[in-house]
Design an enzyme around this catalytic site. Structure first.
Site, PDB file in Angstrom:
ATOM      1  N   LYS A  26      66.214  22.404 -77.673  1.00 14.63           N
ATOM      2  CA  LYS A  26      66.412  23.412 -78.709  1.00 14.63           C
ATOM      3  C   LYS A  26      67.460  24.433 -78.274  1.00 14.63           C
ATOM      4  CE  LYS A  26      62.605  24.305 -80.933  1.00 14.63           C
ATOM      5  NZ  LYS A  26      61.209  24.793 -80.841  1.00 14.63           N
ATOM      6  N   ARG A  96      60.212  30.857 -78.803  1.00 15.94           N
ATOM      7  CA  ARG A  96      60.058  29.416 -79.083  1.00 15.94           C
ATOM      8  C   ARG A  96      60.133  28.633 -77.785  1.00 15.94           C
ATOM      9  NH1 ARG A  96      65.046  28.621 -83.175  1.00 15.94           N
ATOM     10  NH2 ARG A  96      63.790  26.855 -83.891  1.00 15.94           N
ATOM     11  N   GLY A 105      51.999  19.590 -77.396  1.00 11.50           N
ATOM     12  CA  GLY A 105      51.257  20.321 -76.367  1.00 11.50           C
ATOM     13  C   GLY A 105      51.943  21.615 -76.000  1.00 11.50           C
ATOM     14  N   MET A 107      53.806  25.286 -76.473  1.00  9.93           N
ATOM     15  CA  MET A 107      53.394  26.427 -77.277  1.00  9.93           C
ATOM     16  C   MET A 107      54.093  26.459 -78.633  1.00  9.93           C
ATOM     17  SD  MET A 107      53.616  30.491 -76.526  1.00  9.93           S
ATOM     18  CE  MET A 107      55.051  30.768 -77.560  1.00  9.93           C
ATOM     19  N   HIS A 468      53.154  17.065 -89.901  1.00  8.35           N
ATOM     20  CA  HIS A 468      52.901  16.392 -88.626  1.00  8.35           C
ATOM     21  C   HIS A 468      52.575  14.922 -88.848  1.00  8.35           C
ATOM     22  CE1 HIS A 468      50.335  15.080 -85.246  1.00  8.35           C
ATOM     23  NE2 HIS A 468      51.228  15.768 -84.529  1.00  8.35           N
ATOM     24  N   ARG A 630      58.111 -28.784 -70.926  1.00 10.77           N
ATOM     25  CA  ARG A 630      57.425 -28.740 -69.639  1.00 10.77           C
ATOM     26  C   ARG A 630      56.337 -29.811 -69.598  1.00 10.77           C
ATOM     27  NH1 ARG A 630      54.107 -23.418 -68.230  1.00 10.77           N
ATOM     28  NH2 ARG A 630      52.713 -24.293 -69.806  1.00 10.77           N
ATOM     29  N   SER A 777      63.955 -22.487 -64.538  1.00  9.77           N
ATOM     30  CA  SER A 777      63.463 -21.501 -65.480  1.00  9.77           C
ATOM     31  C   SER A 777      62.431 -20.670 -64.731  1.00  9.77           C
ATOM     32  CB  SER A 777      62.827 -22.189 -66.688  1.00  9.77           C
ATOM     33  OG  SER A 777      62.300 -21.208 -67.544  1.00  9.77           O
ATOM     34  N   CYS A 844      61.225 -17.717 -68.731  1.00 10.78           N
ATOM     35  CA  CYS A 844      60.357 -18.101 -69.845  1.00 10.78           C
ATOM     36  C   CYS A 844      58.992 -17.440 -69.778  1.00 10.78           C
ATOM     37  CB  CYS A 844      60.212 -19.616 -69.928  1.00 10.78           C
ATOM     38  SG  CYS A 844      59.471 -20.337 -68.451  1.00 10.78           S
ATOM     39  N   TYR A 864      70.007 -17.492 -69.947  1.00 19.42           N
ATOM     40  CA  TYR A 864      69.241 -17.239 -71.170  1.00 19.42           C
ATOM     41  C   TYR A 864      67.895 -16.620 -70.862  1.00 19.42           C
ATOM     42  CZ  TYR A 864      66.401 -21.383 -70.150  1.00 19.42           C
ATOM     43  OH  TYR A 864      65.556 -22.275 -69.562  1.00 19.42           O
TER      44      TYR A 864
HETATM   45  P1  ADP Z   1      59.223  23.554 -83.638  1.00 20.20           P
HETATM   46  O1  ADP Z   1      59.676  23.068 -82.316  1.00 20.20           O
HETATM   47  O2  ADP Z   1      57.761  23.307 -83.884  1.00 20.20           O
HETATM   48  O3  ADP Z   1      60.100  23.078 -84.738  1.00 20.20           O
HETATM   49  P2  ADP Z   1      60.555  26.086 -83.804  1.00 20.20           P
HETATM   50  O4  ADP Z   1      60.764  26.858 -82.554  1.00 20.20           O
HETATM   51  O5  ADP Z   1      61.722  25.378 -84.341  1.00 20.20           O
HETATM   52  O6  ADP Z   1      59.307  25.139 -83.594  1.00 20.20           O
HETATM   53  O7  ADP Z   1      60.003  27.107 -84.859  1.00 20.20           O
HETATM   54  C1  ADP Z   1      59.389  26.734 -86.032  1.00 20.20           C
HETATM   55  C2  ADP Z   1      59.911  27.501 -87.188  1.00 20.20           C
HETATM   56  O8  ADP Z   1      59.853  28.885 -86.944  1.00 20.20           O
HETATM   57  C3  ADP Z   1      61.368  27.247 -87.494  1.00 20.20           C
HETATM   58  O9  ADP Z   1      61.592  26.129 -88.246  1.00 20.20           O
HETATM   59  C4  ADP Z   1      61.729  28.488 -88.277  1.00 20.20           C
HETATM   60  O10 ADP Z   1      61.397  28.306 -89.622  1.00 20.20           O
HETATM   61  C5  ADP Z   1      60.877  29.535 -87.658  1.00 20.20           C
HETATM   62  N1  ADP Z   1      61.721  30.349 -86.772  1.00 20.20           N
HETATM   63  C6  ADP Z   1      61.967  30.158 -85.465  1.00 20.20           C
HETATM   64  N2  ADP Z   1      62.811  31.097 -84.990  1.00 20.20           N
HETATM   65  C7  ADP Z   1      63.107  31.891 -86.055  1.00 20.20           C
HETATM   66  C8  ADP Z   1      63.944  33.034 -86.227  1.00 20.20           C
HETATM   67  N3  ADP Z   1      64.666  33.520 -85.218  1.00 20.20           N
HETATM   68  N4  ADP Z   1      64.015  33.569 -87.433  1.00 20.20           N
HETATM   69  C9  ADP Z   1      63.294  33.058 -88.463  1.00 20.20           C
HETATM   70  N5  ADP Z   1      62.501  32.000 -88.377  1.00 20.20           N
HETATM   71  C10 ADP Z   1      62.401  31.425 -87.170  1.00 20.20           C
HETATM   72 MG    MG Z   2      61.785  23.484 -85.095  1.00 15.92          MG
END
Ligand code: ADP
Ligand code: MG
Ligand code: MG
Length: 888
Positions: A26, A96, A105, A107, A468, A630, A777, A844, A864
């Site tokens: 990210k 994030r 898993g 945060m 999800h 075989r 083979s 094989c 092969y």
């Molecule tokens: P994930 O990895 O689950 O996609 P993100 O870190 O992308 O999590 O965050 C999820 C959502 O939070 C983003 O799609 C966005 O809509 C919102 N978000 C994250 N950062 C910002 C920000 N700086 N301003 C506004 N919305 C945010």
């Molecule tokens: Mg995201």
């Protein structure tokens, strides 16, 4: 050195897309987008090295970190004119997590960090929108309490739901500023009651709490399990992205959404996605409100009356769609994007290569190549060979009667039937018992991954196309219907009801992830047609490939199926499989139970015409393509009756006494049959068996050649050779039969006699054996058993703990053990070639269809690989990738 923080924003960035390992996926892409001049809210990334430091140093931070974070916050203050922690002019941030690739898993994101009782007032005054300010604050309190302080979000949702109920509201957007203010009071009370500490008011505390929580989540049990399953080392660490907030909840001209630059289900080149007006962050994926379509075309197709983004905010949409094109071209791949529009202004929050179905992956790769964005070779390298399996998913027979009980979104294509189960545990248990289930949930979460894996199909009551459930199911290639809002799930009574109909746990339903329908009962399915994109990509793969791909097949049906999947010959025809059918097994038993060679020959005479017909069929179907046959391999007792009543039947049919049958069965019993009287050892004791099989092969070759006009060059393979003299002995018998048949028929037959290299001694002595053997083979199933000294049939009971404790990386029967067994293969190939430069080399074992093993085969220079029919496309693609990687 000692640089722990990387800034981005305002058309610049200290990081770039290449720095994924340091900044996480990210963070690296936020930096890249910023450098490209795209509108990215300014922020900074705390590197993955800080995470490693944190765990190496008793959960403490490196000395310079605070200072570097301060500096980065000062840069943002300069850019935005607001200051983090200044209640009179507040700057709000998101925190994030971000590992190298997105990982369950980790945060969840915390938005609106920096809000407190004072700054919320300032924001209400400055924006002139108290509703927006308090909506943001209540979101922050809930998110922060949940993900940082561990207070379950349900408690907050309950407060909100009962408030709405009392006030007679339906949607969150019905709540007024005062309503949210009241909710905030209740939320703070909840925190104080539950956690015995007030909700933190100091933005600095909030920020460091957030950063710490991201690092903590790296060692959460769910993350640890995921890393163990996917072989991700713990020292990779996660990064933390801290970014200034933009607000999609500032009214009717604000919005938030997610998009794919191409359709992730079909691969069609059309912007695809969803958005919500006056909403924030994860509202779209959470399925709280039903999101709207991005484009007019998609809205019309979905039959929705809610306006598209294209219609509602044409300027922001136009800019967004231009950015989509730009990013797709920049990364030369389909992108998955997240954006927010604040009072009409577009902001980009994320981009990454989008997950897609295999069908979409093929279309996107071939389209990108046609558009000149990538080469054909690159297109071939883009497809995961194992994922081709997905294409073989069944779909509902259009002629079948459909009793549709509910409708949801077509979240992941294909159809599946199974018993209703409501929990992932039940799904797993049922799977272990060999039952098929459909997992039915209100919505899924990362805890459901194992249940989704075990289920044939997934049905959820809530959530959109990017929920999800939808995203994960597409990745797994499982049929999924999401957001079937008409169904009611009662977990206590374990029922699923629609209208006045109720289904119990265990009742059978069908989900059609292609149409979004949920149907009653089990429905007739059709095998899928392979698409044109598949054909195109496979053509490119075949052009790149240097190894041939054959199949392991003995029945006409399997041979035809393999041919339709592109097999270029048969690498292993196991003749014993031909002896189990109908009256053949009786003739076989007669042969085994015979007292002497004459008795055996009489029984073999009965088998000869059947065996000849089998081979004629195979040669006929394969039309001159190579066929390796075989000789009989398994220990003879496998053919004998086991139960008392079977023995009686055999005694009667063969006119023998039951005692005789019992006694013979007893003599044939072995302590270690896999290391016993089998393979070429049978031909040494009973040469008349090999004679019969050789005659059947040569006569069939003559027949088939006459019938089809295509010359047949049979390859006869002697199994389980360990010393050259035993091979020579049997080759001598085969040559003699060949000479005889040629004389009788007055024709010339070309043929080869070779061996299966499946014992360590054969690999070690390959240079000697190659003096007379014309091909090898590698039979890596037996070679793995004999190299490890592990019985394949018994391994399941003890290999599990080996894998769990990391004593072995992979099950060596699934993926070739390259260091050990592979070393023998390499040695066998090299030694064989040293004697006979043009010796034909193949594999094989099951490994012939395993992509990683195929790459190894390329490196050894095999001619092969041979695998089961359904794996032929996978092997063709993997072999192409192996050749391309080898060339680099
Ligand atoms: P994930 O990895 O689950 O996609 P993100 O870190 O992308 O999590 O965050 C999820 C959502 O939070 C983003 O799609 C966005 O809509 C919102 N978000 C994250 N950062 C910002 C920000 N700086 N301003 C506004 N919305 C945010
Ligand atoms: Mg995201
Ligand atoms: Mg998340």
């Amino acid at each position: 050195m000692d640089k722990w923080v990387y800034e981005f924003g305002d058309g610049r960035a200290e990081g770039s897309a290449e720095m994924r390992n340091l900044l996480g996926g990210k963070g690296a892409n936020l930096a890249e987008m910023s450098s490209l001049g795209l509108p990215v809210p300014p922020g900074f990334t705390v590197t993955t090295e800080v995470c490693t430091y944190y765990y190496d140093n008793d959960k403490s931070f490196p000395a310079l970190l605070t200072e570097q974070v301060e500096t980065a916050l000062a840069t943002i203050a300069q850019l935005s004119g607001r200051r983090f922690g200044d209640d009179d002019n507040p700057l709000l941030m998101s925190v994030r997590s971000g590992a190298r690739s997105s990982m369950p898993g980790m945060m969840d994101t915390v938005l609106n960090l920096g809000l407190n009782d004072k700054s919320v007032e300032t924001i209400a005054d400055q924006s002139g929108d108290a509703r927006f300010a308090y909506d943001s604050y209540r979101r922050f309190i809930q998110m922060y309490s949940d993900v940082v302080m561990g207070l379950d979000h349900h408690a907050f949702e309950d407060i909100l739901e009962s408030f709405k109920h009392r006030a007679g509201y339906v949607l969150d957007t019905d709540l007024t500023a005062d309503d949210w203010k009241n909710i905030v009071v209740e939320y703070k009370k909840l925190v104080e009651n539950e956690l015995e500490t007030p909700f933190p008011q100091d933005p600095q505390d909030q920020l460091w709490g957030g950063i710490g929580a991201v690092f903590q989540s790296w060692m959460a049990p769910r993350a640890i399990t995921y890393r163990a399953i996917n072989n991700i080392p713990a020292n990779w660490g996660t990064a933390v992205n801290v970014q200034s907030m933009v607000f999609g909840n500032m009214g009717e001209d604000s919005a938030t959404g997610v998009a794919f630059t191409r359709n992730p289900s079909t691969g069609e080149k059309a912007l695809y996605g969803e958005f919500l007006i006056n909403a924030q962050g994860e509202d779209v994926v959470a399925g709280i409100r039903t999101p709207q379509n991005l484009t007019e075309a998609a809205r019309i197709e979905a039959g929705s009356d809610e306006p598209s983004l294209e219609a509602k905010m044409p300027e922001a949409f136009a800019e967004f769609s231009k950015i989509c094109d730009q990013l797709e071209a920049h990364y030369s791949d389909m992108q998955d994007l997240e954006f927010t529009i604040q009072e009409g202004k577009l902001w980009m929050l994320q981009t990454r290569s989008g997950k897609r179905t295999t069908k979409a992956a093929l279309k996107i790769a071939t389209d990108l190549a046609a558009e000149g964005l990538i080469s054909k070779e690159e297109a071939v390298l883009r497809i995961d060979p194992a994922a081709l399996d997905q294409l073989l998913h069944p779909t509902i027979d259009p002629a079948a009667k459909r009793n549709v009980i509910a409708k949801g979104l077509p979240a992941s294509p294909g159809a599946a039937s199974g018993e209703i189960v409501f929990t992932s545990e039940e799904a797993q248990d049922a799977k272990a018992q060999g039952r098929s289930v459909v997992l039915v949930r209100v919505e899924t979460s990362p805890e459901d991954i194992h249940g989704m894996h075990a289920a044939e199909g997934i049905l959820t009551a809530r959530g959109g196309m990017t929920s999800h459930a939808a995203v994960v199911a597409r990745g797994m290639g499982k049929p999924c219907v999401s957001g079937a809002s008409g169904i009611r799930i009662d977990l206590r009574n374990e029922t699923l009801s629609v209208g006045d109909k109720t289904y119990q746990r265990g009742d059978i339903i069908t989900v059609d992830g292609t149409s979004g329908q949920v149907l009653e009962g089990e429905i007739a399915m059709l095998q899928p047609e392979l698409s044109e994109d598949f054909a195109t990509l496979m053509q490119w793969a075949d052009a790149a490939r240097t190894m041939a791909v054959r199949t392991n097949a003995e029945t006409p049906a399997d041979a035809r199926m393999a041919l339709s999947f592109g097999a270029e010959g048969i690498g292993l025809c196991r003749t014993e499989h031909m002896f189990f059918d109908g009256d053949r097994i009786m003739a076989m038993r007669e042969m085994i139970l015979a007292e002497d060679a004459a008795g055996r020959r009489a029984a073999l005479d009965k088998l000869l015409p059947m065996q000849t017909a089998d081979f004629t069929d195979l040669f006929d179907i394969m039309r001159g393509k190579p066929v390796t046959i075989r000789l009989l391999d398994p220990p003879l007792h496998e053919f004998l009756p086991q139960s008392e009543s079977d023995m009686e039947d055999v005694a009667k049919a063969l006119n023998l006494s039951i005692d005789k049958v019992r006694q013979r069965t007893r003599t044939l019993h072995e302590f270690n049959p896999m290391l016993g009287h089998r393979g070429c050892r049978l031909a040494v004791s009973y040469p008349e068996i090999a004679d019969m099989q050789a005659r059947a092969i040569f006569e069939a070759a003559v027949e088939a050649a006459q019938k089809t006009g295509a010359p047949v060059t049979p390859e006869i393979m002697v199994p389980l050779v360990s010393v050259k003299p035993e091979f020579d002995l049997i080759k001598g018998r085969i040559d003699a039969v060949a000479a005889l048949v040629m004389k009788e028929r007055d024709v010339e037959i070309k043929y080869q006699v070779g061996t299966m290299v499946e014992l360590p001694r054969a690999a070690l002595q390959a240079h000697r054996i190659a003096e007379t053997a014309e091909f090898f083979s590698f039979g890596t199933n037996d070679l793995t058993q004999t190299t490890f000294g592990i019985s394949r049939d018994d391994a399941a009971s003890f290999l599990g703990p080996y894998a769990a404790q990391g004593l072995i990386e992979q099950d060596p029967f699934v993926s070739l053990d390259q260091d050990g067994v592979g070393e023998l293969v390499r040695m066998g190939a090299e030694r064989g070639r040293a004697t006979r430069a043009d010796i034909k080399l193949g594999i094989c074992g099951e490994h012939g269809g395993d992509p990683a093993s195929i790459i190894f085969c390329q490196s050894v220079g095999l001619d092969y690989v041979s695998c089961s029919p359904y794996r032929v496309p996978i092997a063709r693609l993997a072999a192409a990738q192996a050749a391309l990687m080898h060339r680099k």
